[in-house]
Motif scaffolding. Structure first.
Motif, mmCIF file in Angstrom:
data_model
loop_
_atom_site.group_PDB
_atom_site.id
_atom_site.type_symbol
_atom_site.label_atom_id
_atom_site.label_comp_id
_atom_site.label_asym_id
_atom_site.label_seq_id
_atom_site.Cartn_x
_atom_site.Cartn_y
_atom_site.Cartn_z
ATOM 1 N N HIS A 291 0.835 -1.186 -0.106
ATOM 2 C CA HIS A 291 -0.172 0.087 -0.019
ATOM 3 C C HIS A 291 0.974 1.299 0.146
ATOM 4 O O HIS A 291 0.587 2.204 -0.724
ATOM 5 C CB HIS A 291 -0.924 0.038 1.351
ATOM 6 C CG HIS A 291 -1.615 1.202 1.460
ATOM 7 N ND1 HIS A 291 -2.553 1.915 0.723
ATOM 8 C CD2 HIS A 291 -1.387 1.949 2.533
ATOM 9 C CE1 HIS A 291 -2.902 3.066 1.203
ATOM 10 N NE2 HIS A 291 -2.205 3.211 2.267
ATOM 11 N N ILE A 292 1.859 1.382 0.734
ATOM 12 C CA ILE A 292 2.815 2.448 0.839
ATOM 13 C C ILE A 292 3.579 2.815 -0.403
ATOM 14 O O ILE A 292 3.614 3.845 -0.902
ATOM 15 C CB ILE A 292 3.875 2.293 2.039
ATOM 16 C CG1 ILE A 292 3.296 2.244 3.281
ATOM 17 C CG2 ILE A 292 4.801 3.487 1.898
ATOM 18 C CD1 ILE A 292 4.030 1.768 4.379
ATOM 19 N N ALA A 293 4.012 1.679 -0.966
ATOM 20 C CA ALA A 293 4.746 1.605 -2.307
ATOM 21 C C ALA A 293 3.710 2.303 -3.574
ATOM 22 O O ALA A 293 4.058 3.044 -3.993
ATOM 23 C CB ALA A 293 5.393 0.483 -2.791
ATOM 24 N N ALA A 294 2.429 1.573 -3.481
ATOM 25 C CA ALA A 294 1.433 2.076 -4.503
ATOM 26 C C ALA A 294 0.999 3.349 -4.360
ATOM 27 O O ALA A 294 0.865 4.367 -5.164
ATOM 28 C CB ALA A 294 0.397 1.164 -4.320
ATOM 29 N N ALA A 295 0.687 3.859 -3.138
ATOM 30 C CA ALA A 295 0.239 5.225 -2.971
ATOM 31 C C ALA A 295 1.529 6.190 -3.190
ATOM 32 O O ALA A 295 1.343 7.273 -3.625
ATOM 33 C CB ALA A 295 0.043 5.598 -1.446
#
Length: 737
Positions: A291-295
């Motif tokens: 999630h952090i990488a995608a955001a």
């Protein structure tokens, strides 16, 4: 920079780029706008399928190439650069999500995609599709869109929700009764857009094994890869244009204003590619890390893409705004991609949750060089039994500079600066440096020593100094028994070190130094300083410079503190009045100082760029926790984290490249500029959100104190403008002014 990292991925990117050049062609695309909007397959689709480029990431036993999402990202990066029209991106995304499903229905659909079927993915958040049980299966009702590639799709992988709000996934052929796709006027003239309507659609089974967060991560990662290709096209074509377009009798690329704009365009593009690569890589990590990488990619690579294209347009001038120029086609695809991904503000708000952990950039090396790891672990465990007992000469207030038995043991084991050559370091390879980092991280109770300013100076002394200089300074510096300062900047020279005026005149037995230095950190407590002085006033300004090691207790040296805006004396002016420096303290030849200075500054800029590893967001995080409902604070925190993670991803890519045997790239220069801009952004935001509290000074308001210290980080090691000059001329190859 392409998203590809390995040699095989680079070859795949080149292969796709060649295909796009042979079969795409924007002239041809311009004649097919109506057909594209209606969802007709491009003429090259069968050729693309024949080479398996649409299915590089699909399982080999189903006919795919058996690659990973990273390989699919390479294909989309090159396709974005070539603006390949048609349903490639939606088909790759849908296939990747379908490949996470379990069971024979999914396998059969994947075989159809491998064989040339087109597909599109509709996430649950992309519409309002309800799934209710009916006749031993499911009934789907609702609508979704607008969405990329629906008109061209043979298969739609559809995310719906039950009455309880739980996600369910279905794969539908577009001729399924009750399912209607309506074409819309697409902003992106090279790809169709449609809306989906379900009215009593009946399907027997839902797909098993598909996770919504994973589907979102795949979608963002693939879109970000295409966005990186578009950004790279902008850089390539802007730079080419600046080299040939002339005004006032010279290429406009020699104008400093345009050089700086081009360098910033390049930096933004590189960070976009790094964040896209990180989003694809994040698929192998925990759901939170994914999630952090995608955001981060949604903010950095996709959300900011339209503005990046506009920045490129401004450098083309009016010609870039015409219908005949290809730029508007890239611009429209950028707008469409950003819209499809969701607003950058939404992603930044999600990333701005103050309780989210940091991005984990750990590189796993557990099976690499076990004997070396064991030796390091033993040395660290032995050092941990000892204690330091003396404040360090460099910065006595910080534990990493203290001296004593522990520091001596680590220095003698080569672990203070392991990248340095033996016997002072371990001549550690990149892999070995990572192993040492990991072993220190396992022992948080063991403070890792720092060389401070000497980290920039000592490599120059070891590489270019005499045996006497190495013997005299290396070991005491490593042990923290000597403090250093750097005597480069002058009131009349600033970042133009070659313009310095401090004079070194040859006398019997040495050199007599006269002049003034400024902005010298730690000069008030340093034992020695690295000094640049002009040894030959008649030589060209880069040639007649010497590099000296100066005893700061020498007669004729006066250190005058400089108080900064915060009221503290972090810097100094240093005056030299007939200071005698022995011949033995000249490093190398009398006129070789400029090359030594470049080496020292390169080390300094890498160190300052690495400051991003420190916690830059503490004030914003505290504000977000104190005001959890303040959306603006969370958005600001999320944008800072996206920028931080992009710089971190760039550094990891550079490290992995070195592990693979490649030389260092431009990451340090990009990181320096990115870090400086980040520091400015953080301090400005923290002040803005502190409100009236920022009227209270005296150290009671951290945001104010941080802001007043900000210029030291932004200017130190060379201003942003100097770095932009270097990037424009040395990396992009723009002509010098």
């Amino acid at each position: 920079m392409v998203v590809a990292l390995t040699d095989e991925q680079l070859q795949l990117t080149d292969s796709m780029a060649g295909f796009a050049k042979r079969h795409g062609g924007l002239d041809l695309t311009r004649t097919r706008f109506d057909a594209i909007a209606a969802g007709h397959r491009p003429d090259f689709w069968d050729a693309l399928v024949g080479q398996g480029l649409h299915a590089v990431h699909l399982p080999e036993h189903l006919g795919g190439q058996g690659g990973t999402l990273a390989e699919a990202a390479c294909v989309l990066d090159a396709a974005g650069h070539g603006l390949l029209p048609g349903p490639l991106l939606p088909t790759v995304i849908a296939g990747a999500v379908l490949a996470t499903a379990i069971g024979e229905p999914a396998a059969a659909l994947l075989e159809a995609i491998v064989a040339g079927g087109t597909a599109a993915l509709v996430l649950p958040a992309d519409g309002e599709i309800r799934a209710t049980t009916a006749d031993g299966g499911w009934r789907l009702d609702g609508s979704a869109g607008p969405h990329l590639g629906l008109c061209a799709a043979d298969i739609i992988v559809l995310g719906a929700r039950t009455e309880a709000g739980e996600p369910l996934w279905f794969a539908l052929h577009t001729d399924t009764p009750g399912l209607t796709v309506q074409a819309q006027t697409s902003t992106d003239l090279t790809r169709d857009v449609g809306t989906l309507d379900c009215r009593g659609v009946h399907t027997a089974d839902a797909l098993a094994g598909v996770d919504e967060a994973t589907a979102v991560g795949i979608t963002v990662g693939m879109m970000a890869a295409e966005a990186a290709g578009i950004a790279r096209w902008c850089v390539d074509n802007v730079v080419a244009y600046l080299k040939v377009r002339e005004q006032f009798g010279r290429p406009i690329g020699s104008f400093q204003a345009l050089q700086h704009k081009a360098a910033m365009l390049y930096i933004t593009s590189e960070l976009a590619a790094a964040s896209a690569w990180d989003a694809v890589r994040g698929g192998d990590r925990s759901p939170v890390q994914q999630h952090i990488a995608a955001a981060g990619a949604a903010v950095t690579a996709i959300g900011r893409l339209p503005e990046l294209v506009v920045d490129a347009l401004t450098m083309f001038g009016a010609i870039g705004y015409t219908w005949e120029h290809d730029l508007h086609l890239y611009w429209k695809r950028a707008i469409s991609l950003a819209a499809a991904a969701g607003t950058a503000t939404k992603w930044a708000r999600a990333l701005g949750d103050p309780d989210l952990p940091g991005r984990d950039f750990t590189i796993e090396l557990t099976e690499v060089e076990p004997d070396f790891r064991a030796e390091i672990a033993a040395a660290l465990d032995a050092a941990a039994q000892l204690r330091n007992d003396t404040p360090g000469r460099q910065n006595p207030e910080y534990a990493e500079y203290w001296t004593g038995p522990r520091r001596t043991a680590l220095a003698d084991a080569g672990l203070v600066a392991p990248h340095l050559p033996a016997p002072w370091g371990l001549a550690a390879t990149p892999a070995q440096q990572l192993i040492i980092d990991e072993e220190f991280d396992k022992r948080p109770y063991l403070v890792r020593p720092s060389l401070g300013i000497a980290e920039w100076i000592l490599p120059t002394v070891l590489g270019a100094g005499s045996d006497e200089q190495r013997d005299r300074f290396a070991v005491p510096t490593m042990r923290g028994e000597i403090g250093w300062c750097q005597l480069f900047s002058e009131p009349g020279a600033g970042s133009d070190l070659a313009g310095l005026a401090t004079r070194a005149t040859k006398v019997d037995g040495g050199w007599r130094i006269n002049g003034q230095k400024v902005w010298t950190s730690s000069a008030q407590r340093a034992d020695w300083g690295a000094l640049l002085a002009r040894t030959d006033p008649d030589a060209k300004k880069h040639k007649g410079i010497g590099y000296f090691l100066v005893d700061m207790t020498s007669p004729g040296i006066t250190v005058s503190p400089l108080r900064t805006a915060g009221g503290e004396a972090h810097f100094n002016e240093v005056f030299f009045d007939d200071v005698l420096v022995p011949d033995a303290m000249l490093v190398g030849e009398p006129t070789a100082g400029w090359s030594h200075a470049l080496a020292t500054m390169a080390n300094e800029r890498v160190a300052i760029g690495a400051y991003v590893k420190q916690d830059k967001e503490s004030e914003l995080r505290a504000l977000a926790r104190r005001a959890p409902q303040d959306t603006q604070v969370r958005v600001a925190l999320g944008e800072v984290r996206a920028a931080t993670n992009a710089i971190g991803a760039l550094a990891v890519r550079d490290t992995l490249g070195r592990l693979a045997g490649h030389g260092p790239g431009p990451a340090s220069s990009i990181g320096k500029v990115g870090t400086a801009l980040l520091v400015r952004r953080v301090t400005a935001d923290a002040l803005a959100f502190s409100g009236r509290a920022a009227m209270v000074g005296g150290g009671e308001q951290p945001a104010v104190a941080r802001s007043l210290m900000m210029p030291a980080e932004v200017i130190g090691g060379g201003t942003v403008e100097i770095q932009l000059n270097i990037i424009a001329t040395m990396i992009l190859g723009l002509p010098r002014g």
